[in-house]
Design a protein around this motif. Structure first.
Motif, short mmCIF file in Angstrom:
data_model
loop_
_atom_site.label_atom_id
_atom_site.label_comp_id
_atom_site.label_asym_id
_atom_site.label_seq_id
_atom_site.Cartn_x
_atom_site.Cartn_y
_atom_site.Cartn_z
N GLY A 1 0.92 -1.05 -0.05
CA GLY A 1 -0.13 0.04 0.00
C GLY A 1 0.91 1.47 0.12
O GLY A 1 0.38 2.39 0.49
N LYS A 2 2.08 1.18 -0.58
CA LYS A 2 3.01 2.19 -0.74
C LYS A 2 3.43 2.72 -1.90
O LYS A 2 4.56 2.39 -2.22
CB LYS A 2 4.07 2.25 0.44
CG LYS A 2 3.68 1.78 1.70
CD LYS A 2 5.27 1.55 2.86
CE LYS A 2 4.65 1.13 4.17
NZ LYS A 2 4.00 2.54 4.81
N PRO A 3 2.37 3.14 -2.68
CA PRO A 3 2.81 3.50 -4.19
C PRO A 3 3.75 4.40 -4.52
O PRO A 3 4.70 4.34 -5.28
CB PRO A 3 1.28 3.97 -4.88
CG PRO A 3 0.45 4.53 -3.55
CD PRO A 3 1.14 3.64 -2.39
N ARG A 4 3.85 5.41 -3.59
CA ARG A 4 5.14 6.56 -3.95
C ARG A 4 6.57 5.92 -3.58
O ARG A 4 7.27 6.09 -4.37
CB ARG A 4 4.85 7.64 -2.97
CG ARG A 4 3.25 8.09 -3.58
CD ARG A 4 3.39 9.56 -2.68
NE ARG A 4 1.91 10.10 -2.87
CZ ARG A 4 1.06 10.50 -3.93
NH1 ARG A 4 1.97 10.54 -5.17
NH2 ARG A 4 -0.07 10.95 -3.77
N ASP B 201 -1.74 -0.57 10.11
CA ASP B 201 -1.84 0.65 9.53
C ASP B 201 -1.62 0.57 8.10
O ASP B 201 -1.52 1.68 7.35
CB ASP B 201 -0.85 1.81 10.13
CG ASP B 201 0.77 1.29 10.00
OD1 ASP B 201 0.89 0.04 9.38
OD2 ASP B 201 1.68 2.22 9.91
N HIS B 202 -1.79 -0.46 7.63
CA HIS B 202 -2.12 -0.66 6.17
C HIS B 202 -3.29 -0.01 5.50
O HIS B 202 -4.22 -0.23 6.07
CB HIS B 202 -1.97 -2.06 5.82
CG HIS B 202 -1.79 -2.33 4.22
ND1 HIS B 202 -2.66 -2.31 3.25
CD2 HIS B 202 -0.64 -2.83 3.59
CE1 HIS B 202 -1.87 -2.56 2.16
NE2 HIS B 202 -0.80 -2.86 2.41
N LYS C 30 -9.46 0.79 4.35
CA LYS C 30 -10.62 0.50 3.52
C LYS C 30 -11.71 -0.15 3.96
O LYS C 30 -13.07 -0.05 3.87
CB LYS C 30 -10.12 0.04 2.09
CG LYS C 30 -11.30 0.07 0.83
CD LYS C 30 -10.64 -0.64 -0.30
CE LYS C 30 -11.49 -0.59 -1.37
NZ LYS C 30 -10.80 -0.98 -2.76
N THR C 31 -11.36 -1.15 4.52
CA THR C 31 -12.43 -2.26 5.31
C THR C 31 -13.21 -1.67 6.55
O THR C 31 -14.28 -1.81 6.67
CB THR C 31 -11.68 -3.47 5.92
OG1 THR C 31 -10.99 -4.16 4.87
CG2 THR C 31 -12.59 -4.45 6.49
N TYR C 32 -12.44 -0.84 7.28
CA TYR C 32 -12.81 0.06 8.35
C TYR C 32 -14.04 0.76 7.65
O TYR C 32 -15.21 0.91 8.18
CB TYR C 32 -12.01 0.98 8.84
CG TYR C 32 -11.25 0.27 9.94
CD1 TYR C 32 -11.55 -1.01 10.87
CD2 TYR C 32 -9.77 0.62 10.29
CE1 TYR C 32 -10.57 -1.73 11.51
CE2 TYR C 32 -8.96 0.23 10.98
CZ TYR C 32 -9.61 -1.10 11.84
OH TYR C 32 -8.47 -1.77 12.72
N SER C 33 -13.68 1.44 6.49
CA SER C 33 -14.75 2.51 6.04
C SER C 33 -15.91 1.64 5.62
O SER C 33 -17.03 2.19 5.45
CB SER C 33 -13.99 3.15 4.57
OG SER C 33 -13.02 3.73 5.13
N SER C 34 -15.84 0.32 4.83
CA SER C 34 -16.95 -0.19 4.44
C SER C 34 -17.99 -0.77 5.53
O SER C 34 -18.97 -0.93 5.33
CB SER C 34 -16.29 -1.57 3.72
OG SER C 34 -15.84 -0.96 2.38
N ILE D 216 -5.23 6.22 9.84
CA ILE D 216 -4.38 5.47 9.00
C ILE D 216 -4.18 6.18 7.73
O ILE D 216 -2.97 6.41 7.22
CB ILE D 216 -4.73 3.94 8.50
CG1 ILE D 216 -5.14 3.19 9.75
CG2 ILE D 216 -3.92 3.25 7.52
CD1 ILE D 216 -5.84 2.06 9.47
N LEU D 217 -5.09 6.67 7.08
CA LEU D 217 -4.91 7.14 5.71
C LEU D 217 -4.21 8.52 5.87
O LEU D 217 -3.42 9.13 4.94
CB LEU D 217 -6.44 7.25 4.98
CG LEU D 217 -6.87 6.02 4.66
CD1 LEU D 217 -8.39 6.22 4.17
CD2 LEU D 217 -5.96 5.20 3.34
N GLU D 218 -4.50 9.56 6.74
CA GLU D 218 -4.13 10.92 6.71
C GLU D 218 -2.68 10.92 7.06
O GLU D 218 -1.95 12.00 6.77
CB GLU D 218 -4.80 11.58 7.71
CG GLU D 218 -6.33 11.98 7.20
CD GLU D 218 -7.29 12.75 7.95
OE1 GLU D 218 -7.85 13.56 7.45
OE2 GLU D 218 -7.01 12.82 9.24
#
Length: 593
Positions: free
Chosen positions: A297-300, A488-489, A494-498, A522-524
């Motif tokens: 999950g680290k595209p950069r 923190d992946h 995304k699963t928490y959001s769903s 996690i995301l911010e």
């Protein structure tokens, strides 16, 4: 039979050398029936080289060859090919002889070429609906492509093992015939374990056997073989670096991404002390590290390593080398994950262009790129294009892989996702279930992709307003993610959001808000996250605040989502349209309160 074939080849070469009055320029013909798939390969290879793997019988009689070419009858699965072969005997050493009076069919004027004659594929044009003419040209003795091909084969076959059976297994492996390669290698490994255990030859055979197991999806046995070989290697030598790469690839295939990354970095550490940092091995290792960061999950971070791999390989490889197909694919995925979809499509299409030209049409790398193009087109709601790419990928994988291979399950998940997007929920669930059946059949392994399948099934039940069943699948998804990923992946977020959406639909606003705050934490703080997942979390959270009558905070979160959506989606995308409608509603509520 082998002795007879060798003797015939020697006779052809001898008679060719003694043929004093042989023509300098000669055109001969051959009629042949081929399958549709073989003909497609021939068209893709235009301008490249073609080898006939047996003795090649041709004729100077054009009409006779046309009869053979046009004899496919009414079978629509075959195509008639009329080869027109132009020979320049002054520039080419391809041996051939005129059978003349030796042939039983004198009227055919037969010209016989020895085995493995190689020609350049020239012009291809259609004669009629089921008949095509293909022009072949003899290759010159110092043809650059022939030299490059010979050098490539020398570089990619092991010189340290002179056993003919091993060389045959290696050729089978290079050709993609993995069952045949594995059968030979297993017999050699059994013999060497008795007569030369842990010898260099034994280790090389076990290594190749591990590669064969890996390609066939038998990751557990592949891992065991690589680790056995590594036990008897000097950990500082270059060969151990390659073993760590293979261990990394196998752990990667088993979704053990952190362990894969450790092995790749160990390989890089060894290569930095044993080889040139501009070497192909160094570039490959950097590329694999980049690919692993994608899964973490680290595209950069992935972009950083893949760019370095591309820079190195551009200095030492031709621009159309198959490895660039992989690196462009990874760059495409990194841009897709950050929401830069036009750039993602650009890189995927660069990869596809290389792979379609230089790989067989059923190569698995080609399927991977088609799969990724399908994913990005689905995100952009180009559903027909997405389905077409996914079906092509599935067709390739179905030919090359066993029916329970995990890569087939990935295709089923992606096709199910397209049907879910078009609200064909029954069909979506059927494809998701196919994937689940495959993953659960591998009871000795836990696949992160199984979590994806559970997540998508949960989404379908959520769309069908069955919130309890939906939450059940989301929890199963989260359980696997907690085992396979760090807390923190971004995928966990995304699963928490769903799950929050399911609680929101059930009227449980407090629980939804709690889960969304965990997702945002996690995301911010993740520098890699500035794409659709973060935007979706802001959007969902705005809905929670709306339900709690906190319209100013709802509006603030909605505008955060909108800012990201505007950078990644076209104006007509449904997510943007629905969000704009929601923002208008919030403004209306603020006016009335």
């Amino acid at each position: 039979m082998a002795f007879f074939m060798h003797d015939l080849h020697c006779q052809i070469e001898h008679l060719y050398q003694e043929w004093i009055d042989k023509p300098n320029l000669l055109t001969v013909y051959r009629g042949q029936i081929v399958t549709q798939s073989d003909f497609e390969k021939l068209k893709i290879g235009q301008g490249g080289l073609l080898s006939f793997n047996s003795f090649l019988s041709t004729s100077t009689n054009r009409e006779v060859s046309l009869i053979f070419a046009d004899s496919n009858g009414s079978d629509a699965t075959f195509i008639g090919i009329f080869f027109a072969i132009k020979i320049n005997s002054k520039l080419s050493s391809t041996p051939f002889i005129s059978l003349g009076n030796l042939s039983h069919f004198e009227e055919e004027n037969e010209i016989l070429f020895s085995m493995h004659s190689i020609f350049e594929i020239g012009e291809i044009h259609q004669i009629n609906e089921r008949l095509w003419q293909v022009e072949l040209l003899s290759t010159i003795n110092n043809d650059k492509r022939m030299t490059e091909l010979t050098d490539y084969i020398r570089q990619h076959t092991t010189k340290s093992v002179n056993y003919p059976w091993f060389r045959l297994a290696e050729l089978f492996f290079q050709m993609g015939h993995h069952d045949e390669a594995e059968g030979i290698l297993q017999q050699l490994a059994d013999l060497l374990s008795i007569y030369a255990p842990n010898s260099m030859v034994h280790r090389i055979v076990l290594h190749r056997l591990g590669l064969s197991k890996h390609v066939k999806g038998d990751f557990t046995n592949a891992l065991s073989l690589f680790e056995k070989v590594l036990q008897h290697h000097d950990t500082s030598v270059e060969n151990s670096a390659y073993l760590h790469i293979e261990l990394g690839k196998t752990h990667f295939s088993m979704n053990n991404y952190s362990t894969a990354l450790l092995n790749y970095k160990k390989s890089l550490e060894i290569l930095e002390t044993t080889t040139n940092c501009d070497s192909y091995s160094f570039g490959i290792c950097l590329g694999y590290i980049g690919e692993t960061y994608l899964r973490l999950g680290k595209p950069r971070d992935a972009q950083f390593y893949v760019k370095k791999a591309i820079e190195i390989c551009r200095r030492i490889l031709p621009s159309v080398h198959p490895f660039f197909g992989n690196t462009y694919n990874w760059m495409g995925e990194a841009n897709r994950m950050t929401g830069d979809y036009p750039t993602a499509i650009h890189y995927y299409e660069l990869a596809l262009k290389i792979q379609e030209k230089y790989l067989p049409p059923d190569h698995l790398d080609l399927a991977h790129t088609l799969d990724d193009l399908g994913i990005v087109h689905e995100t952009l709601q180009n559903h027909s294009s997405a389905l077409s790419y996914q079906q092509k990928a599935l067709q390739i994988r179905s030919k090359s892989l066993s029916s329970n291979h995990p890569d087939l399950a990935k295709n089923y998940v992606n096709i199910g996702s397209i049907y879910e997007s078009t609200r064909n929920y029954i069909k979506a669930l059927s494809f998701y279930q196919k994937a689940v059946d495959i993953y659960e059949a591998h009871s000795d392994e836990i696949f992160l992709d199984l979590a994806t399948a559970y997540h998508n099934i949960g989404n379908v039940f959520l769309e069908m307003r069955d919130c309890p069943t939906s939450l059940g699948f989301f929890r199963r998804c989260l359980k696997i993610e907690e085992q396979k990923l760090s807390p923190d992946h971004p995928t966990v977020a995304k699963t928490y959001s769903s799950m929050a959406v399911a609680h929101l639909a059930s009227g449980e606003n407090a629980m939804a808000a709690s889960l969304l705050r965990k997702a945002l934490m996690i995301l911010e703080k993740d520098s890699n996250s500035n794409g659709p997942d973060l935007a979706n979390t802001y959007r969902i959270l705005s809905g929670v605040y709306f339900n709690m009558n906190d319209y100013p905070t709802a509006l603030s979160r909605a505008y955060q989502a909108r800012e990201i959506y505007e950078s990644i989606y076209p104006p007509t995308h449904s997510e943007r349209v629905m969000l704009d409608m929601f923002i208008a509603l919030v403004h209306e509520m603020l006016k009335n309160n």
